[in-house]
Design an enzyme around this catalytic site. Structure first.
Site, PDB file in Angstrom:
ATOM      1  N   GLY A 193       3.477 -76.339  49.260  1.00 38.63           N
ATOM      2  CA  GLY A 193       4.685 -75.928  48.548  1.00 38.63           C
ATOM      3  C   GLY A 193       5.484 -77.124  48.088  1.00 38.63           C
ATOM      4  O   GLY A 193       4.945 -78.226  47.916  1.00 38.63           O
ATOM      5  N   SER A 194       6.760 -76.923  47.887  1.00 37.07           N
ATOM      6  CA  SER A 194       7.628 -77.972  47.350  1.00 37.07           C
ATOM      7  C   SER A 194       7.935 -79.027  48.406  1.00 37.07           C
ATOM      8  O   SER A 194       7.847 -78.777  49.616  1.00 37.07           O
ATOM      9  CB  SER A 194       8.939 -77.361  46.854  1.00 37.07           C
ATOM     10  OG  SER A 194       9.706 -76.868  47.939  1.00 37.07           O
ATOM     11  N   GLU A 215       0.938 -80.370  51.759  1.00 35.18           N
ATOM     12  CA  GLU A 215       0.420 -80.480  50.397  1.00 35.18           C
ATOM     13  C   GLU A 215       1.552 -80.109  49.450  1.00 35.18           C
ATOM     14  O   GLU A 215       1.788 -78.928  49.182  1.00 35.18           O
ATOM     15  CB  GLU A 215      -0.798 -79.567  50.208  1.00 35.18           C
ATOM     16  CG  GLU A 215      -1.978 -79.915  51.082  1.00 35.18           C
ATOM     17  CD  GLU A 215      -2.471 -81.331  50.883  1.00 35.18           C
ATOM     18  OE1 GLU A 215      -2.261 -81.893  49.786  1.00 35.18           O
ATOM     19  OE2 GLU A 215      -3.039 -81.901  51.830  1.00 35.18           O
ATOM     20  N   CYS A 249       0.088 -77.829  41.015  1.00 28.84           N
ATOM     21  CA  CYS A 249       0.605 -79.071  41.604  1.00 28.84           C
ATOM     22  C   CYS A 249      -0.090 -80.296  41.033  1.00 28.84           C
ATOM     23  O   CYS A 249       0.479 -81.392  41.035  1.00 28.84           O
ATOM     24  CB  CYS A 249       0.451 -79.036  43.125  1.00 28.84           C
ATOM     25  SG  CYS A 249      -1.250 -78.821  43.694  1.00 28.84           S
TER      26      CYS A 249
END
Length: 845
Positions: A193-194, A215, A249
């Site tokens: 995620g962020s 990640e 991403c």
């Protein structure tokens, strides 16, 4: 979406802990069964998964089937093929001082892993780490993103249907559920995620002192050099930026290039988007939308309409933003302050790679860095001067595909890696195990107190050792003893009586192998020698002595002699043989035109290529003098050398095209045979020859995999497909090209030689002079002898009457090879179809 009550989560942890403590997940058969079920789930339910993602954010169904389900299945196959090796204890060799210890690394599961997924690839980023967690022997809790509710519900339903719910559970919900999970009894956190949320998760892991893999994302730069192929570059960047509506991403975030390159590249990107989604992507079923209104508004605010040169259309009702390009962007613009995560592509002008490197290094370390250039040295310089989670040259996102490579970030873009073995390691603990034998007590007792450095022995220069210890130490140096693996215990001398009949039988076998080995003298070409080496080592199974003798007979070695200077059978220079092989295979003008004048620069460039080509060709024969497994390993390494040689051959062809065509036009024969001239101008002669050998090595590399039983049942379908449709199909086209060249241009080149002939005894082309003696040895099987030797007038007269007769030998050879390869192609295609039919039948059952 029905959320999981927070009070239930504590019971879930208790059930999973009980299952883990029972040892159920440590069973290798259990692990394999669960991974097979994940494969089955992604195969059978891929359309259900795709429909759920389409409902969540208009994601094209093909993208979910390919990028989520397809990638997860590849991960399952890779893991199933290697898990036996991964779980095995790894013996460790060490310094002599620790040789008596029995040492190994034991891999053990961590316990309960919490996998927090993301919404952009809802199945991929959740189930891929699950494969690694199961392979390592863990229990797992999946927490899919609440922003893709339909995907989350489907995942929970399918996990319950396909997997063992006593060890693997799914928790649905939002922030409350995530916080409850982070407070639970967990041993590992895997978060996608962020970066902002990643920091929160990392703090929770720090409180528990448990390992974590993050990640996250980042602003992934793309540097476009001026020498890049703009058509390919534009298409690949357009794909990477618009796939999943830029909500990837690894998507390219911004472009760094010169103004000239920008003006050339933008039309190519817009052209590719037009081909992908038509002029109105809103109505395209292949174009994804933004996940929700909040993210839509965020991306919308990043767009500066004054700098938009393409796209910029929005529709708030559909959360739609068209593929958009902005130029004249500076590092102070809003769009450069955060990860875009949308279909907006800003261009920033830099004058050269130095400015690009400085710009990249002034930002946070990205998850990915992309470089487009035909100059490998330039790409290597940028890679060495920057830091990123991963790098892909001349493409985007594709570095995530191979399951054998690690995927992860660095710095703010992530922590840790996964995929394949790296997923297994991420969910494992590497446990050191050492067995210390009792017999070394006299040695290690020196560590015991009391410590008295002032105590002196009678003789400080000598160490007193007991007779018993001295005997044990002497055994450790026994040449018949493997002191690294076993502690000295008893004398292991072994005597074996060898019967005279056994000696006689062995000598007979050696003589038979030597007699067979001498057949190498009849092999006149590299292809024939290559096939003899392979057949001899496969069917005769010669000893190491015979294999070494074969190599020394074919390529005698001398101290200080370069590979390119080696002589075949001690007589024919390897470089000359390579030139002859190229000339016979596809008749390049450089090696057939006798009276052409070659300048020093072209001569040196060409000669350097031939010298360089001798290295991988020589190494090829060295590789074949090993056992099957070692030979296959060395052939794999050789393919890298031939790949580099292909690049060099392509550059040589480009260099020679202009030079040779200009010479041919000066002979006023360009109008005599326009078709032949066109072929000469367009054909990549040396590239075709190197490609031919590369494919040949690839064919035998795959076939040796069958001999060694390396392919699992799951891989056979793909192996036959790759062998037939990629390798053999390409090889057929190479032979057809060569045959077409022989039929069309040989007589044309003969005419050029005859037209330019001024003095029969004077040959201007130095390569022809070098090949003259070698060709005389091949007179009986060389179809192009007239191109060099014209002394026999009657022979020349007969050949002029039937110029096609020159081609009989090579055409016949190419026809035979084509028939053989076509046979292999048909057989492999049939096997591929049979396996496909069996797979379909199995699914129907």
């Amino acid at each position: 979406m029905i959320e999981t009550p927070t009070h239930v989560i504590e019971n879930i942890f208790k059930d999973l802990r009980q299952s883990f403590n029972s040892g159920k997940t440590k069973s290798l058969s259990w692990r394999k069964k669960q991974i097979e079920q994940i494969y089955k789930m992604c195969d059978e339910q891929k359309n259900i998964f795709a429909s759920a993602a389409y409902t969540d954010f208009h994601r094209p169904k093909s993208e979910t089937i390919l990028f989520d389900c397809g990638s997860i299945r590849n991960e399952c196959i890779h893991t199933l093929n290697h898990i036996d090796e991964w779980v095995r204890d790894k013996k460790i060799s060490d310094a002599f001082a620790f040789a008596a210890l029995d040492k190994y690394i034991h891999t053990e599961p961590l316990g309960i892993g919490l996998i927090i997924g993301a919404w952009n690839y809802p199945f991929l980023v959740t189930l891929t780490p699950l494969v690694g967690a199961i392979a390592a022997g863990n229990c797992a809790i999946l927490k899919p993103s609440e922003l893709a509710p339909n995907s989350a519900v489907i995942m929970a339903t399918m996990v319950e249907r396909y997997l063992d719910t006593s060890c693997i559970r799914v928790v649905l919900g939002g922030v409350d559920q995530t916080q409850a999970l982070l407070k639970g009894d967990i041993d590992k956190i895997f978060y996608t995620g962020s970066t902002t949320v990643g920091k929160i998760v990392m703090r929770a892991a720090a409180e528990k002192m448990i390992p974590i893999t993050l990640e996250c994302g980042g602003k992934n730069p793309v540097y476009i050099a001026d020498d890049a192929n703009m058509t390919i570059c534009g298409k690949r960047i357009a794909w990477g930026k618009s796939i999943n509506c830029g909500q990837t991403c690894l998507a390219p975030d911004y472009i760094l290039c010169s103004k000239t390159t920008e003006n050339r590249l933008i039309p190519e990107i817009t052209k590719a988007w037009q081909q992908f989604y038509t002029s109105n992507p809103l109505n395209s079923e292949s174009y994804c939308h933004i996940i929700n209104n909040r993210h839509f508004e965020r991306v919308k605010k990043l767009i500066n309409q004054d700098k938009v040169v393409h796209g910029g259309q929005i529709d708030s009702n559909e959360n739609y933003i068209s593929p958009t390009i902005m130029n004249n962007v500076t590092e102070n613009d809003d769009i450069m302050q955060e990860e875009i995560f949308g279909p907006v592509l800003p261009f920033i002008t830099v004058n050269n790679e130095d400015e690009a490197i400085k710009f990249i290094n002034n930002k946070d370390k990205p998850l990915a860095l992309y470089i487009f250039s035909s100059n490998k040295n330039l790409a290597k310089r940028i890679i060495d001067s920057t830091s990123a989670g991963s790098t892909c040259v001349n493409d985007v996102i594709f570095q995530i595909a191979p399951p054998s490579l690690p995927f992860g970030g660095v710095g703010p873009s992530g922590l840790g890696t996964y995929h394949g073995k790296y997923s297994f390691d991420s969910f494992s603990h590497q446990r050191t195990v050492v067995y210390v034998p009792n017999w070394i007590e006299p040695l290690i007792s020196k560590r015991n107190p009391p410590y008295n450095p002032n105590t002196k022995t009678e003789d400080n220069s000598q160490l007193k050792i007991s007779p018993t210890l001295l005997t044990d130490i002497s055994r450790a140096f026994d040449p018949y003893y493997n002191y690294r693996q076993l502690p000295p215990a008893f004398n292991r001398f072994i005597r074996q009586l060898i019967l005279p009949s056994f000696v006689y039988t062995s000598l007979i076998n050696i003589c038979k192998q030597l007699r067979k080995m001498l057949e190498i003298n009849d092999k006149r070409t590299l292809k024939q020698s290559f096939e003899f080496f392979l057949e001899y080592s496969t069917h005769e199974k010669p000893s190491l002595f015979i294999r070494s003798l074969l190599l020394l007979s074919y390529l005698p070695s001398m101290q200080g002699c370069l590979l390119s200077s080696r002589k075949i059978f001690g007589q024919i220079l390897f470089t000359e043989q390579v030139k002859y092989e190229i000339r016979s295979f596809i008749v390049p003008p450089l090696l057939t035109l006798k009276y052409i004048s070659i300048d020093n620069e072209t001569l040196n460039y060409s000669e350097n290529f031939f010298q360089r080509a001798c290295v991988p060709f020589s190494n090829l024969f060295y590789s074949l003098c090993n056992n099957h497994a070692r030979t296959r390993e060395k052939l794999s390494n050789l393919l890298d050398e031939f790949s580099v040689l292909q690049d060099e051959s392509e550059k040589l062809d480009q260099w020679l095209h202009k030079y040779l065509i200009q010479h041919i036009i000066q002979t006023n024969l360009s109008t005599t045979n326009a078709q032949a001239l066109l072929l000469v101008e367009k054909t990549s002669y040396f590239f075709q020859f190197i490609l031919h050998w590369t494919l040949l090595i690839m064919e035998y590399y795959l076939l040796m995999g069958f001999d060694l039983s390396l392919y699992s049942k799951r891989e056979l379908y793909d192996v036959y497909f790759y062998f037939a449709q990629i390798i053999l199909f390409t090889h057929i086209n190479v032979y057809k090209t060569s045959k077409n060249i022989l039929n069309t241009t040989v007589s044309f080149l003969v005419q050029l030689n005859q037209k330019q002939q001024t003095n029969k005894n004077q040959i201007n082309n130095p390569f022809i002079q070098q090949l003259n003696n070698l060709v005389q040895q091949h007179t009986n099987d060389d179809p192009l002898i007239e191109l060099i030797n014209e002394n026999n007038s009657s022979q020349k007269k007969n050949k002029r009457k039937n110029p096609n007769g020159l081609l009989a030998t090579n055409n016949e050879y190419h026809e035979q090879e084509l028939l053989l390869i076509n046979g292999h192609f048909s057989m492999s295609t049939a096997m591929h179809r049979c396996l496909k039919a069996l797979d379909i039948e199995r699914r129907l059952e």
